[in-house]
Design an enzyme around this catalytic site. Structure first.
Site, PDB file in Angstrom:
ATOM      1  N   ARG A 183      -8.236 -36.562  18.713  1.00  0.00           N
ATOM      2  CA  ARG A 183      -7.641 -35.386  19.373  1.00  0.00           C
ATOM      3  C   ARG A 183      -8.367 -34.081  19.042  1.00  0.00           C
ATOM      4  O   ARG A 183      -8.272 -33.121  19.806  1.00  0.00           O
ATOM      5  CB  ARG A 183      -6.156 -35.291  19.024  1.00  0.00           C
ATOM      6  CG  ARG A 183      -5.348 -36.349  19.767  1.00  0.00           C
ATOM      7  CD  ARG A 183      -3.866 -36.279  19.488  1.00  0.00           C
ATOM      8  NE  ARG A 183      -3.160 -37.151  20.423  1.00  0.00           N
ATOM      9  CZ  ARG A 183      -1.922 -37.601  20.248  1.00  0.00           C
ATOM     10  NH1 ARG A 183      -1.229 -37.239  19.178  1.00  0.00           N
ATOM     11  NH2 ARG A 183      -1.354 -38.380  21.154  1.00  0.00           N
TER      12      ARG A 183
ATOM     13  N   ASP B   3       1.801 -34.469  16.088  1.00  0.00           N
ATOM     14  CA  ASP B   3       1.541 -34.727  17.507  1.00  0.00           C
ATOM     15  C   ASP B   3       1.425 -33.442  18.325  1.00  0.00           C
ATOM     16  O   ASP B   3       1.166 -33.499  19.532  1.00  0.00           O
ATOM     17  CB  ASP B   3       2.669 -35.598  18.093  1.00  0.00           C
ATOM     18  CG  ASP B   3       2.607 -37.017  17.547  1.00  0.00           C
ATOM     19  OD1 ASP B   3       1.508 -37.456  17.153  1.00  0.00           O
ATOM     20  OD2 ASP B   3       3.661 -37.675  17.505  1.00  0.00           O
TER      21      ASP B   3
ATOM     22  N   SER C 234       1.696 -41.004   6.764  1.00  0.00           N
ATOM     23  CA  SER C 234       1.929 -41.725   8.008  1.00  0.00           C
ATOM     24  C   SER C 234       3.316 -42.347   8.014  1.00  0.00           C
ATOM     25  O   SER C 234       3.615 -43.236   7.208  1.00  0.00           O
ATOM     26  CB  SER C 234       0.870 -42.818   8.202  1.00  0.00           C
ATOM     27  OG  SER C 234       1.281 -43.678   9.251  1.00  0.00           O
TER      28      SER C 234
ATOM     29  N   LYS D 195      10.780 -40.455  21.263  1.00  0.00           N
ATOM     30  CA  LYS D 195      10.002 -41.705  21.292  1.00  0.00           C
ATOM     31  C   LYS D 195      10.127 -42.461  19.965  1.00  0.00           C
ATOM     32  O   LYS D 195      10.335 -43.674  19.959  1.00  0.00           O
ATOM     33  CB  LYS D 195       8.533 -41.368  21.603  1.00  0.00           C
ATOM     34  CG  LYS D 195       7.618 -42.572  21.680  1.00  0.00           C
ATOM     35  CD  LYS D 195       6.414 -42.305  22.554  1.00  0.00           C
ATOM     36  CE  LYS D 195       5.390 -41.382  21.919  1.00  0.00           C
ATOM     37  NZ  LYS D 195       4.669 -41.984  20.785  1.00  0.00           N
TER      38      LYS D 195
HETATM   39  C1  S3P Z   1       5.132 -41.776  14.642  1.00  0.00           C
HETATM   40  C2  S3P Z   1       4.363 -41.345  13.618  1.00  0.00           C
HETATM   41  C3  S3P Z   1       3.144 -40.540  13.785  1.00  0.00           C
HETATM   42  C4  S3P Z   1       3.034 -39.962  15.186  1.00  0.00           C
HETATM   43  C5  S3P Z   1       3.421 -40.942  16.248  1.00  0.00           C
HETATM   44  C6  S3P Z   1       4.851 -41.418  16.043  1.00  0.00           C
HETATM   45  C7  S3P Z   1       6.323 -42.603  14.343  1.00  0.00           C
HETATM   46  O1  S3P Z   1       2.015 -41.356  13.560  1.00  0.00           O
HETATM   47  O2  S3P Z   1       1.735 -39.476  15.425  1.00  0.00           O
HETATM   48  O3  S3P Z   1       3.324 -40.368  17.531  1.00  0.00           O
HETATM   49  O4  S3P Z   1       7.185 -42.777  15.224  1.00  0.00           O
HETATM   50  O5  S3P Z   1       6.442 -43.076  13.205  1.00  0.00           O
HETATM   51  P1  S3P Z   1       1.422 -41.569  12.074  1.00  0.00           P
HETATM   52  O6  S3P Z   1       2.449 -42.263  11.270  1.00  0.00           O
HETATM   53  O7  S3P Z   1       0.188 -42.411  12.250  1.00  0.00           O
HETATM   54  O8  S3P Z   1       1.105 -40.192  11.578  1.00  0.00           O
END
Ligand code: S3P
Length: 448
Positions: A358, A327, A174, A28
């Site tokens: 969560r 996740d 993040s 994803k």
């Molecule tokens: C993601 C980063 C994560 C993750 C999300 C996908 C990404 O979030 O939880 O499902 O693709 O950069 P955070 O950056 O808020 O931790």
């Protein structure tokens, strides 16, 4: 798309052994980035293996609204005709990112340094999530944000007319924040720097380099210092999206807890910024092996083989591992319930601002199924009952959160009584073939 129709309750019944091969969909995170960077390149980017979950489809629609030509040629096969860095057109409609935090946050970053205005919204889950973590850094580039109280969607972003580059220390681990800053930095002259104390998934850095941007990552005492030179001409790419380790987690973990199971999940990326769950499972004593280990497109890849593991024991999951499995805590807590002793998950407060809270969602659902859970703001402890000992027999709330829905359905494959989720609809955001794939392995689901 904000609504996915009426709630669709689904029950998981005790499954016979899960056996066979699980071909999980494309990653994803990488799918979102392929579409966004494709839209910012000059010319045609070709993508195969794209995840056709609703989250990614919503990002495809967003890129069209900003002027890119995005075309589906067949299953997972897409092309994006990009408009170039700084070439986004002003959308004449509200951008609806549905359930996707990654979609909305990355797109906000990508448009923040172009002199256009765009309004963003999403479903009830996304409208409840904090956007200040994006509007703070993009304000430093010169963009303005007008949202609801608490920095919530719907929100209008006015892109900077004369963007300036920034140096930004991410206040929380993040990848979404880091990526939004890097994408904004693309159209700012000079060098934009992001500093993260803990390494988060690095797909944006890898893909920006692949598209020809000048981007350098150094590891210093401050953490990872990533410097991007603005105003590159991005060259279109041919991208083969690897399969998603976060989706692989579901058939892998279900196999570990269902008696007699033996499941092969081929071709899973084991980028260290994503593989924390598999390391944790092995520490718990899971029969999880990596077969055919290899490098593909510079990324470590393996076929995962998971077999029923009746003797798993609880462990302490250190806080510094959280970014590499952020996740995966919901499904880990399901495995933990089927292990003996306590599994303590530390440094997990970011879980409270995901598609749902969560920690709360898993704690309430596990308790309803007969499992004791302790929580603080930043920790969750699951007191495991051992293999096959979880009573089940409850309905758990999915809270518009795909990973919560899939986690409880996996739990129900190994409980004494069935487990129901009140709405399986959100699963389509990230893993539209989840039910077919799991039933192909031997899972038993019933509507209602
Ligand atoms: C993601 C980063 C994560 C993750 C999300 C996908 C990404 O979030 O939880 O499902 O693709 O950069 P955070 O950056 O808020 O931790």
């Amino acid at each position: 798309m904000s609504a996915h129709g009426p709630a669709r309750p689904l029950s998981a019944h005790a499954a016979g052994p899960l056996t066979g091969q699980a071909d999980v969909p494309g990653d994803k995170s990488i799918s979102h980035r392929s579409l966004i960077l494709g839209a910012l390149a000059v010319g045609e980017t070709r993508v195969t293996g794209l995840l056709e979950g609703q989250d990614v489809l919503d990002t495809a629609a967003a890129m069209r609204a900003f002027g890119a030509e995005v075309t589906r040629h067949g299953p997972g096969a897409w092309s994006v005709h990009g408009v170039g860095v700084g070439g986004f057109a002003e959308p004449d409609q509200v951008i609806d990112c549905g359930n996707s935090g990654t979609g909305v946050r990355l797109v906000m970053g990508a448009m923040a340094t172009t002199p256009i205005t765009a309004t963003f919204t999403g479903d009830a889950s996304l409208r409840g999530r904090p956007m200040g973590r994006i509007t703070d850094p993009i304000a430093q580039f010169g963009a303005a944000a007008h949202g609801r109280k608490g920095g919530r969607l719907p929100m209008t972003i006015v892109g900077a007319a004369q963007p300036v580059p920034v140096r930004y220390v991410t206040p929380m681990p993040s990848a979404q924040v880091k990526s939004a800053v890097l994408l904004a930095g693309l159209n700012a002259p000079g060098q934009t720097t992001v500093i993260e104390a803990e390494a988060t998934r690095d797909h944006s850095e890898r893909m920006l380099a692949g598209f020809g941007a000048e981007i350098v990552t150094e590891t210093t005492t401050e953490g990872r210092v990533i410097t991007l030179t603005g105003r590159p001409e991005l060259r279109p790419q041919t991208i083969a999206v690897p399969r998603d380790p976060s989706s692989a987690a579901f058939p892998v973990c279900a196999a570990l807890i269902v008696p007699g199971s033996d499941v092969l999940v081929p071709n899973i990326g084991l980028n260290p910024t994503r593989a924390g769950l598999f390391e944790t499972l092995r520490e718990m004593g899971a029969d999880l092996t990596y077969e055919n280990e290899r490098l593909e497109g510079g990324e470590p890849v393996a076929d995962l083989r998971a077999r029923f593991s009746p003797d798993m024991a609880g462990v302490e999951v250190p806080p510094d591992r959280a970014p590499s499995m952020i996740d995966e805590y919901p499904i880990l807590s399901v495995v933990a319930a089927n292990a003996s002793g306590a599994t303590r998950m530390l440094g997990v407060k970011e879980l409270r601002v995901k598609e749902s809270d969560r920690i709360d969602a898993m704690a309430r659902g596990l308790e309803a199924c007969g499992v004791r859970v302790e929580e603080t703001e930043d920790t969750m402890t699951v007191h495991g009952l051992g293999a096959g000992q979880v009573p089940g027999g409850a309905t758990c709330a999915a809270r518009l959160d795909h990973r919560i829905a899939m986690s409880f359905l996996c739990l129900g494959m190994a409980t004494r009584k069935p487990v129901t989720v009140d709405d399986a609809g959100p699963i389509a955001t990230s893993f539209p073939i989840f039910e077919t794939l799991m039933c192909g392995l031997g899972a038993r689901f019933a509507e209602g």
